[in-house]
Design an enzyme around this catalytic site. Structure first.
Site, PDB file in Angstrom:
ATOM      1  NE  ARG A  50      -4.337  -1.349   9.389  1.00  0.00           N
ATOM      2  CZ  ARG A  50      -3.333  -0.755   8.734  1.00  0.00           C
ATOM      3  NH1 ARG A  50      -3.422   0.466   8.313  1.00  0.00           N
ATOM      4  NH2 ARG A  50      -2.219  -1.440   8.499  1.00  0.00           N
TER       5      ARG A  50
ATOM      6  NE  ARG B  65       6.384   0.265  10.373  1.00  0.00           N
ATOM      7  CZ  ARG B  65       5.396   0.189   9.503  1.00  0.00           C
ATOM      8  NH1 ARG B  65       5.506   0.786   8.330  1.00  0.00           N
ATOM      9  NH2 ARG B  65       4.307  -0.468   9.790  1.00  0.00           N
TER      10      ARG B  65
ATOM     11  NE  ARG C 263       2.170  -4.839  11.232  1.00  0.00           N
ATOM     12  CZ  ARG C 263       3.251  -4.518  10.519  1.00  0.00           C
ATOM     13  NH1 ARG C 263       4.438  -4.947  10.873  1.00  0.00           N
ATOM     14  NH2 ARG C 263       3.137  -3.767   9.454  1.00  0.00           N
TER      15      ARG C 263
ATOM     16  NE  ARG D  84       7.867  -2.133   6.502  1.00  0.00           N
ATOM     17  CZ  ARG D  84       6.591  -1.814   6.376  1.00  0.00           C
ATOM     18  NH1 ARG D  84       6.187  -1.116   5.324  1.00  0.00           N
ATOM     19  NH2 ARG D  84       5.711  -2.194   7.261  1.00  0.00           N
TER      20      ARG D  84
ATOM     21  CE  LYS E 148      -2.189  -1.025   3.839  1.00  0.00           C
ATOM     22  NZ  LYS E 148      -1.631  -2.315   4.321  1.00  0.00           N
TER      23      LYS E 148
HETATM   24  P1  B4P Z   1       4.076  -1.805   2.187  1.00  0.00           P
HETATM   25  O1  B4P Z   1       3.173  -2.920   1.854  1.00  0.00           O
HETATM   26  O2  B4P Z   1       4.137  -0.671   1.265  1.00  0.00           O
HETATM   27  O3  B4P Z   1       3.687  -1.455   3.681  1.00  0.00           O
HETATM   28  P2  B4P Z   1       2.190  -1.089   4.127  1.00  0.00           P
HETATM   29  O4  B4P Z   1       1.201  -2.134   3.754  1.00  0.00           O
HETATM   30  O5  B4P Z   1       1.922   0.300   3.687  1.00  0.00           O
HETATM   31  O6  B4P Z   1       2.432  -1.082   5.640  1.00  0.00           O
HETATM   32  P3  B4P Z   1       1.672  -1.529   6.909  1.00  0.00           P
HETATM   33  O7  B4P Z   1       0.292  -2.031   6.685  1.00  0.00           O
HETATM   34  O8  B4P Z   1       2.666  -2.433   7.548  1.00  0.00           O
HETATM   35  O9  B4P Z   1       1.681  -0.236   7.770  1.00  0.00           O
HETATM   36  P4  B4P Z   1       0.707   0.927   8.160  1.00  0.00           P
HETATM   37  O10 B4P Z   1       1.625   2.076   8.189  1.00  0.00           O
HETATM   38  O11 B4P Z   1      -0.501   1.062   7.316  1.00  0.00           O
HETATM   39  O12 B4P Z   1       5.541  -2.344   2.281  1.00  0.00           O
HETATM   40  C1  B4P Z   1       5.934  -3.525   2.912  1.00  0.00           C
HETATM   41  C2  B4P Z   1       7.282  -3.995   2.380  1.00  0.00           C
HETATM   42  O13 B4P Z   1       7.073  -4.730   1.189  1.00  0.00           O
HETATM   43  C3  B4P Z   1       8.250  -2.860   1.999  1.00  0.00           C
HETATM   44  O14 B4P Z   1       9.521  -3.182   2.486  1.00  0.00           O
HETATM   45  C4  B4P Z   1       8.223  -2.829   0.488  1.00  0.00           C
HETATM   46  O15 B4P Z   1       9.440  -2.422  -0.069  1.00  0.00           O
HETATM   47  C5  B4P Z   1       7.915  -4.267   0.144  1.00  0.00           C
HETATM   48  N1  B4P Z   1       7.191  -4.423  -1.101  1.00  0.00           N
HETATM   49  C6  B4P Z   1       6.146  -3.660  -1.549  1.00  0.00           C
HETATM   50  N2  B4P Z   1       5.712  -4.117  -2.745  1.00  0.00           N
HETATM   51  C7  B4P Z   1       6.490  -5.217  -3.050  1.00  0.00           C
HETATM   52  C8  B4P Z   1       6.518  -6.143  -4.149  1.00  0.00           C
HETATM   53  N3  B4P Z   1       5.675  -6.046  -5.187  1.00  0.00           N
HETATM   54  N4  B4P Z   1       7.416  -7.140  -4.095  1.00  0.00           N
HETATM   55  C9  B4P Z   1       8.294  -7.264  -3.058  1.00  0.00           C
HETATM   56  N5  B4P Z   1       8.306  -6.417  -1.992  1.00  0.00           N
HETATM   57  C10 B4P Z   1       7.416  -5.408  -1.994  1.00  0.00           C
HETATM   58  O16 B4P Z   1       0.206   0.499   9.630  1.00  0.00           O
HETATM   59  C11 B4P Z   1       1.081   0.286  10.709  1.00  0.00           C
HETATM   60  C12 B4P Z   1       0.298   0.144  12.029  1.00  0.00           C
HETATM   61  O17 B4P Z   1      -0.392   1.397  12.336  1.00  0.00           O
HETATM   62  C13 B4P Z   1      -0.837  -0.887  12.061  1.00  0.00           C
HETATM   63  O18 B4P Z   1      -0.368  -2.191  12.365  1.00  0.00           O
HETATM   64  C14 B4P Z   1      -1.752  -0.305  13.207  1.00  0.00           C
HETATM   65  O19 B4P Z   1      -1.230  -0.604  14.486  1.00  0.00           O
HETATM   66  C15 B4P Z   1      -1.657   1.184  12.988  1.00  0.00           C
HETATM   67  N6  B4P Z   1      -2.735   1.718  12.119  1.00  0.00           N
HETATM   68  C16 B4P Z   1      -2.561   2.304  10.908  1.00  0.00           C
HETATM   69  N7  B4P Z   1      -3.746   2.666  10.376  1.00  0.00           N
HETATM   70  C17 B4P Z   1      -4.700   2.294  11.273  1.00  0.00           C
HETATM   71  C18 B4P Z   1      -6.134   2.354  11.284  1.00  0.00           C
HETATM   72  N8  B4P Z   1      -6.813   2.879  10.261  1.00  0.00           N
HETATM   73  N9  B4P Z   1      -6.803   1.857  12.359  1.00  0.00           N
HETATM   74  C19 B4P Z   1      -6.140   1.339  13.405  1.00  0.00           C
HETATM   75  N10 B4P Z   1      -4.783   1.229  13.454  1.00  0.00           N
HETATM   76  C20 B4P Z   1      -4.065   1.692  12.399  1.00  0.00           C
END
Ligand code: B4P
Length: 193
Positions: free
Chosen positions: A89, A134, A146, A128, A14
């Protein structure tokens, strides 16, 4: 207005894809994860409260993130559209978002849902975690927590928007550029003007 939800489990790409999409389409990026991490970095009361949930891999309470999104919408009155990343979420967050958008005379245009297997997610987040600093990427058991939170509370959000025929599933494994092209194609056919 064109309002997009980029949906998917933790680690599904994302954040990665959001950066590219906002640069191509000029949407305002609202990532609740980024907003929460910036509150933590600023050691605000909200950040301190959120941290204990995030460190354990749990979701932060709905009222906290809904309030954050409500302020962000108010602070961006001239945006021509929003990209919601990591929000909503829970079904309660989805209902609140629909209400906030309808007060602005707009709605969600489409939900693009990235499909990635649990094993691939764990692999990505552990990788990551080697450099991100993190705490929620730090060990496999937190990452599995998670994912369990996602299954228990977040997967239902896709069902919620499916009722309105707004969900398009996009394969999220493989080349980042190809996934970006697939996402862009869905936006282009909906005419993000
Ligand atoms: P991404 O996949 O980009 O990470 P993300 O989903 O955005 O992150 P996440 O869900 O963990 O975090 P968020 O900040 O929303 O990247 C992951 C890895 O994969 C990277 O290293 C990237 O390089 C790699 N990658 C991406 N695409 C790839 C591909 N095609 N092939 C190989 N590798 C690839 O949330 C963090 C925390 O915040 C949650 O756990 C929760 O505690 C809280 N939170 C956030 N929003 C909330 C909400 N609305 N309600 C309640 N809690 C919330």
């Amino acid at each position: 207005m064109f309002n997009l939800i980029l949906f998917g489990p933790p680690g599904s790409g994302k954040g990665t894809q959001s950066e590219r999409l906002i640069s191509r389409y000029g949407l305002k990026h609202l990532s609740t994860g980024d907003l929460l991490r910036s509150e933590i970095a600023g050691q605000t009361p909200l950040g301190l409260a959120a941290r204990s949930y995030m460190d354990r891999g749990h979701l932060v309470p709905d009222e906290v993130v809904i309030e954050m999104i409500s302020s962000a919408l108010e602070n961006n009155p001239h945006a021509h559209g929003f990209l919601f990343d990591g929000f909503p979420r829970t079904t309660a967050q989805a209902e609140a978002l629909d209400k906030l958008l309808s007060q602005k005379g707009t709605e969600i245009s489409v939900v693009l849902a990235l499909q990635v297997s649990e094993e691939e997610l764990v692999k990505r987040l552990l990788k990551r975690g080697l450099t991100s600093g993190r705490s929620d990427d730090a060990d496999e058991s937190k990452i599995r927590t998670r994912y369990a939170e996602y299954q228990k509370k977040t997967a239902a959000v896709a069902e919620y928007y499916r009722k309105y025929d707004k969900v398009v599933e996009i394969p999220g494994e493989g080349d980042v550029d190809e996934i970006f092209q697939a996402l862009s194609k869905e936006i282009d056919i909906r005419d993000c003007a």
